[in-house]
Write a protein that holds these residues in place. Structure first.
Motif, PDB file in Angstrom:
ATOM      1  N   TYR A 213      -8.457  30.986  57.247  1.00 22.70           N
ATOM      2  CA  TYR A 213      -7.297  31.071  56.354  1.00 22.70           C
ATOM      3  C   TYR A 213      -6.673  29.692  56.170  1.00 22.70           C
ATOM      4  O   TYR A 213      -6.559  28.912  57.129  1.00 22.70           O
ATOM      5  CB  TYR A 213      -6.275  32.036  56.945  1.00 22.70           C
ATOM      6  N   ASP A 214      -6.262  29.398  54.962  1.00 27.92           N
ATOM      7  CA  ASP A 214      -5.556  28.153  54.659  1.00 27.92           C
ATOM      8  C   ASP A 214      -4.334  28.507  53.813  1.00 27.92           C
ATOM      9  O   ASP A 214      -4.463  28.926  52.663  1.00 27.92           O
ATOM     10  CB  ASP A 214      -6.462  27.177  53.901  1.00 27.92           C
ATOM     11  N   GLN A 215      -3.157  28.357  54.385  1.00 25.86           N
ATOM     12  CA  GLN A 215      -1.945  28.808  53.712  1.00 25.86           C
ATOM     13  C   GLN A 215      -1.678  28.062  52.414  1.00 25.86           C
ATOM     14  O   GLN A 215      -1.344  28.672  51.395  1.00 25.86           O
ATOM     15  CB  GLN A 215      -0.730  28.672  54.636  1.00 25.86           C
ATOM     16  N   GLU A 216      -1.837  26.746  52.426  1.00 23.22           N
ATOM     17  CA  GLU A 216      -1.531  25.968  51.220  1.00 23.22           C
ATOM     18  C   GLU A 216      -2.433  26.363  50.058  1.00 23.22           C
ATOM     19  O   GLU A 216      -1.955  26.631  48.952  1.00 23.22           O
ATOM     20  CB  GLU A 216      -1.688  24.475  51.521  1.00 23.22           C
ATOM     21  N   LYS A 217      -3.730  26.406  50.295  1.00 22.91           N
ATOM     22  CA  LYS A 217      -4.659  26.747  49.214  1.00 22.91           C
ATOM     23  C   LYS A 217      -4.509  28.216  48.816  1.00 22.91           C
ATOM     24  O   LYS A 217      -4.606  28.563  47.635  1.00 22.91           O
ATOM     25  CB  LYS A 217      -6.103  26.471  49.652  1.00 22.91           C
ATOM     26  N   SER A 218      -4.258  29.076  49.813  1.00 27.83           N
ATOM     27  CA  SER A 218      -4.072  30.493  49.509  1.00 27.83           C
ATOM     28  C   SER A 218      -2.854  30.707  48.615  1.00 27.83           C
ATOM     29  O   SER A 218      -2.914  31.449  47.621  1.00 27.83           O
ATOM     30  CB  SER A 218      -3.914  31.287  50.809  1.00 27.83           C
ATOM     31  N   GLU A 219      -1.752  30.065  48.955  1.00 32.91           N
ATOM     32  CA  GLU A 219      -0.539  30.250  48.155  1.00 32.91           C
ATOM     33  C   GLU A 219      -0.722  29.728  46.741  1.00 32.91           C
ATOM     34  O   GLU A 219      -0.222  30.313  45.776  1.00 32.91           O
ATOM     35  CB  GLU A 219       0.645  29.564  48.840  1.00 32.91           C
ATOM     36  N   ASP A 220      -1.442  28.621  46.588  1.00 37.67           N
ATOM     37  CA  ASP A 220      -1.681  28.107  45.238  1.00 37.67           C
ATOM     38  C   ASP A 220      -2.566  29.068  44.449  1.00 37.67           C
ATOM     39  O   ASP A 220      -2.330  29.307  43.255  1.00 37.67           O
ATOM     40  CB  ASP A 220      -2.339  26.728  45.299  1.00 37.67           C
ATOM     41  N   ALA A 221      -3.571  29.638  45.107  1.00 31.65           N
ATOM     42  CA  ALA A 221      -4.438  30.596  44.417  1.00 31.65           C
ATOM     43  C   ALA A 221      -3.640  31.819  43.970  1.00 31.65           C
ATOM     44  O   ALA A 221      -3.798  32.301  42.832  1.00 31.65           O
ATOM     45  CB  ALA A 221      -5.597  31.010  45.324  1.00 31.65           C
ATOM     46  N   TRP A 222      -2.774  32.337  44.840  1.00 32.85           N
ATOM     47  CA  TRP A 222      -1.952  33.490  44.462  1.00 32.85           C
ATOM     48  C   TRP A 222      -0.996  33.141  43.324  1.00 32.85           C
ATOM     49  O   TRP A 222      -0.757  33.969  42.430  1.00 32.85           O
ATOM     50  CB  TRP A 222      -1.182  34.015  45.664  1.00 32.85           C
ATOM     51  N   ARG A 223      -0.458  31.932  43.336  1.00 29.77           N
ATOM     52  CA  ARG A 223       0.420  31.518  42.228  1.00 29.77           C
ATOM     53  C   ARG A 223      -0.335  31.584  40.908  1.00 29.77           C
ATOM     54  O   ARG A 223       0.182  32.100  39.910  1.00 29.77           O
ATOM     55  CB  ARG A 223       0.923  30.094  42.495  1.00 29.77           C
ATOM     56  N   ARG A 224      -1.559  31.081  40.904  1.00 27.99           N
ATOM     57  CA  ARG A 224      -2.369  31.098  39.693  1.00 27.99           C
ATOM     58  C   ARG A 224      -2.721  32.528  39.275  1.00 27.99           C
ATOM     59  O   ARG A 224      -2.664  32.877  38.090  1.00 27.99           O
ATOM     60  CB  ARG A 224      -3.657  30.295  39.904  1.00 27.99           C
ATOM     61  N   VAL A 225      -3.113  33.349  40.256  1.00 30.17           N
ATOM     62  CA  VAL A 225      -3.486  34.731  39.940  1.00 30.17           C
ATOM     63  C   VAL A 225      -2.317  35.485  39.334  1.00 30.17           C
ATOM     64  O   VAL A 225      -2.460  36.165  38.301  1.00 30.17           O
ATOM     65  CB  VAL A 225      -4.002  35.452  41.207  1.00 30.17           C
ATOM     66  N   PHE A 226      -1.147  35.375  39.930  1.00 31.17           N
ATOM     67  CA  PHE A 226      -0.001  36.121  39.408  1.00 31.17           C
ATOM     68  C   PHE A 226       0.421  35.607  38.031  1.00 31.17           C
ATOM     69  O   PHE A 226       0.778  36.405  37.152  1.00 31.17           O
ATOM     70  CB  PHE A 226       1.164  36.056  40.388  1.00 31.17           C
TER      71      PHE A 226
END
Length: 238
Positions: A213-226
């Protein structure tokens, strides 16, 4: 989160449903979440809640309902590679159940992880409004498989040894097919960077596979998805 049964062609399957709650009145757009090879565990349930909290009626079907993971995983992967079979029918049934509910707008997206990300790509041409594969296996004969696909927002890790160069290949295919898309390959991360899977010292296989898990990359991916889903799943979208 509530448990329910999804009527599918080969018999009902289990699923969990999460609503957005009182902050946003219905009807809501729908999202089908497709689990990874581990099944509907805590991580996928947390993701289901996260998607619902953003304002989507969220349904996560259990593709291992007919016998459990040990008995079903090989069959489900086989149907993923074939792009047809019970697992695909089950996911389409989940979409239909959401779309028919009075608290759904009728527009439904799909989000999948690992194995589920592969299904998210397989389902992209099958009457979904948007698809979000997280490190999903690319289908064989990719141009034929994705012809007529809905808009796609994909997220991959550059250090993923199981899906080497998959992000750029998907981006190129969607460009050739003139499918609206946003595909990002994140540097410094591998497989499952958006899944909170415990990778302990003894779990050598997961570490070799680049999982973590990588929080920074995960949060950016979720931002893009939403952002992408908000644009394509609103009731006024065409």
């Amino acid at each position: 989160m509530s448990a329910l049964s999804v009527p599918a062609p080969d018999g009902p399957i289990d699923a969990v449903l999460e609503t957005p709650g009182d902050a946003t009145p219905p009807p809501w757009p729908g999202v089908v979440v497709v689990h990874d090879a581990l099944g509907v565990g805590r991580d996928i349930r947390d993701i289901t809640s996260r998607v619902a909290a953003h304002g989507y009626l969220t349904l996560t079907p259990d593709l291992y309902s007919r016998g459990g993971r040990a008995r079903c995983v090989v069959r489900v992967f086989r149907e993923l590679f074939a792009r047809q079979g019970r697992a695909v029918d089950d996911l389409l049934a989940a979409r239909d159940l959401l779309a028919a509910r009075p608290d759904c707008t009728g527009r439904v997206g799909v989000i999948g992880f690992c194995m589920g990300g592969g299904f998210a790509l397989v389902l992209a041409p099958k009457d979904f409004a948007a698809s979000a594969p997280f490190y999903g296996q690319l289908p064989r004969s990719i141009d034929d498989a994705l012809r007529g696909a809905c808009p796609v927002v994909g997220s991959y890790g550059r250090r993923d040894p199981m899906l080497w160069n998959a992000g750029p290949r998907l981006d190129a295919a969607l460009t050739r097919l003139d499918v609206e898309h946003d595909v990002v390959t994140y540097p410094g991360v591998g497989h499952s960077f958006a899944n909170r899977i415990a990778v302990g010292k003894g779990n050598t296989l997961l570490r070799i596979a680049g999982m973590g898990y990588d929080q920074e990359k995960s949060e950016d991916a979720w931002r893009r998805v939403f952002a992408f889903f908000d644009a394509h799943l609103s009731s006024g979208s065409e």
